[in-house]
Design a protein around this motif. Structure first.
Motif, PDB file in Angstrom:
ATOM      1  N   TYR A 177       0.818  -1.213   0.000  1.00 15.96           N
ATOM      2  CA  TYR A 177       0.000   0.000   0.000  1.00 15.96           C
ATOM      3  C   TYR A 177       0.854   1.267   0.000  1.00 15.96           C
ATOM      4  N   GLU A 178       1.939   1.253   0.753  1.00 18.38           N
ATOM      5  CA  GLU A 178       2.800   2.436   0.791  1.00 18.38           C
ATOM      6  C   GLU A 178       3.306   2.774  -0.612  1.00 18.38           C
ATOM      7  N   ARG A 179       3.709   1.761  -1.343  1.00  9.94           N
ATOM      8  CA  ARG A 179       4.214   1.974  -2.708  1.00  9.94           C
ATOM      9  C   ARG A 179       3.099   2.428  -3.644  1.00  9.94           C
ATOM     10  N   VAL A 180       1.920   1.816  -3.543  1.00  7.07           N
ATOM     11  CA  VAL A 180       0.785   2.207  -4.389  1.00  7.07           C
ATOM     12  C   VAL A 180       0.420   3.663  -4.144  1.00  7.07           C
ATOM     13  N   VAL A 181       0.288   4.050  -2.885  1.00  8.72           N
ATOM     14  CA  VAL A 181      -0.085   5.432  -2.563  1.00  8.72           C
ATOM     15  C   VAL A 181       0.999   6.400  -3.024  1.00  8.72           C
ATOM     16  N   SER A 182       2.252   6.018  -2.887  1.00  8.60           N
ATOM     17  CA  SER A 182       3.354   6.861  -3.353  1.00  8.60           C
ATOM     18  C   SER A 182       3.272   7.081  -4.863  1.00  8.60           C
ATOM     19  N   ILE A 183       2.933   6.044  -5.601  1.00  6.23           N
ATOM     20  CA  ILE A 183       2.779   6.164  -7.057  1.00  6.23           C
ATOM     21  C   ILE A 183       1.662   7.143  -7.391  1.00  6.23           C
ATOM     22  N   LEU A 184       0.545   7.038  -6.686  1.00  4.92           N
ATOM     23  CA  LEU A 184      -0.581   7.945  -6.933  1.00  4.92           C
ATOM     24  C   LEU A 184      -0.219   9.380  -6.581  1.00  4.92           C
ATOM     25  N   LYS A 185       0.488   9.576  -5.484  1.00 10.05           N
ATOM     26  CA  LYS A 185       0.907  10.931  -5.099  1.00 10.05           C
ATOM     27  C   LYS A 185       1.879  11.513  -6.121  1.00 10.05           C
ATOM     28  N   ASP A 186       2.836  10.695  -6.554  1.00  7.35           N
ATOM     29  CA  ASP A 186       3.818  11.170  -7.547  1.00  7.35           C
ATOM     30  C   ASP A 186       3.146  11.560  -8.862  1.00  7.35           C
ATOM     31  N   ALA A 187       2.028  10.898  -9.182  1.00 10.34           N
ATOM     32  CA  ALA A 187       1.274  11.214 -10.406  1.00 10.34           C
ATOM     33  C   ALA A 187       0.316  12.384 -10.195  1.00 10.34           C
ATOM     34  N   ASN A 188       0.287  12.918  -8.963  1.00 16.27           N
ATOM     35  CA  ASN A 188      -0.620  14.008  -8.599  1.00 16.27           C
ATOM     36  C   ASN A 188      -2.087  13.608  -8.778  1.00 16.27           C
ATOM     37  N   TYR A 189      -2.376  12.347  -8.511  1.00 17.74           N
ATOM     38  CA  TYR A 189      -3.757  11.871  -8.616  1.00 17.74           C
ATOM     39  C   TYR A 189      -4.591  12.496  -7.508  1.00 17.74           C
ATOM     40  N   GLN A 190      -5.765  13.047  -7.866  1.00 19.75           N
ATOM     41  CA  GLN A 190      -6.599  13.729  -6.891  1.00 19.75           C
ATOM     42  C   GLN A 190      -8.051  13.260  -6.909  1.00 19.75           C
ATOM     43  N   GLY A 191      -8.317  12.137  -7.555  1.00 19.52           N
ATOM     44  CA  GLY A 191      -9.689  11.649  -7.635  1.00 19.52           C
ATOM     45  C   GLY A 191     -10.020  10.669  -6.523  1.00 19.52           C
TER      46      GLY A 191
END
Length: 194
Positions: A152-166
């Motif tokens: 989960y830490e890696r998945v969330v980091s990927i989403l944050k790095d992509a600036n995902y906001q949905g």
């Protein structure tokens, strides 16, 4: 008082041209109408099945044309079409299809457990910048479909790095959901998912 984050259909646009593909497009548009009625900002679509895409380039072109028609239709309602990485779809083919559809209303419905490769996190990194909705799963799978816990830490980091906001939905397909889902949701919250 419940927020509708999106809805989903079970279409297949990797069909040959003809009556069945036309029926799939008509049903997809009917579901876009329903999504608009619900006030859903997003509707999950499938492009098709990888084994059918492998039957010929025309199948990929059919999916692109069908998605173009549906994205144009959905855009009139302000609804995003999120094409899921489903049906053993490779990230390369998914991105090719997304880039070929000329619409600001198309994106990826990113399912974190649907890349059955040796490099699923790299696959998620490639696709995350195009995500319009995310479904996090508790398990990842190897190419031979052996399951292992998601990082989960890696998945969330990927989403944050992509600036995902949905929206981030948790999709649980394992045993003991009444006990396990709250535990997994708490872990996701600790990583910053709200």
């Amino acid at each position: 008082g419940v927020s509708i984050t999106g809805t989903a259909i079970g279409n297949n646009f990797s069909k040959p041209k003809g009556a069945e593909l036309k029926r799939q497009i008509a049903e997809a548009k009917a579901w876009i109408d329903t999504a608009a009625l619900f006030g859903a900002p997003h509707i999950r679509f499938f492009a098709g099945e990888m084994h059918q895409f492998e039957e010929g380039r025309d199948r990929v072109e059919n999916a692109i044309a069908a998605l173009q028609e549906c994205a144009d239709y959905a855009g009139d309602y302000g609804i995003f079409v999120g094409v899921e990485n489903h049906g053993a779809m490779t990230p390369e083919l998914l991105l090719e299809i997304i880039h070929a559809v000329d619409s600001p209303w198309i994106g990826i419905n990113l399912d974190t457990g649907n890349f059955f490769t040796d490099t699923p996190y790299a696959d998620l990194e490639m696709c995350a910048p195009y995500a319009v909705n995310v479904q996090v799963k508790a398990q990842m799978q190897t190419p031979s479909r052996e399951k292992y816990p998601a990082d989960y830490e890696r998945v969330v980091s990927i989403l944050k790095d992509a600036n995902y906001q949905g929206y981030v939905a948790f999709e649980y397909e394992e045993s003991d959901p009444w006990e396990e889902v709250p535990r997994h949701l708490e872990r996701l919250r600790r990583e910053g998912v709200r």
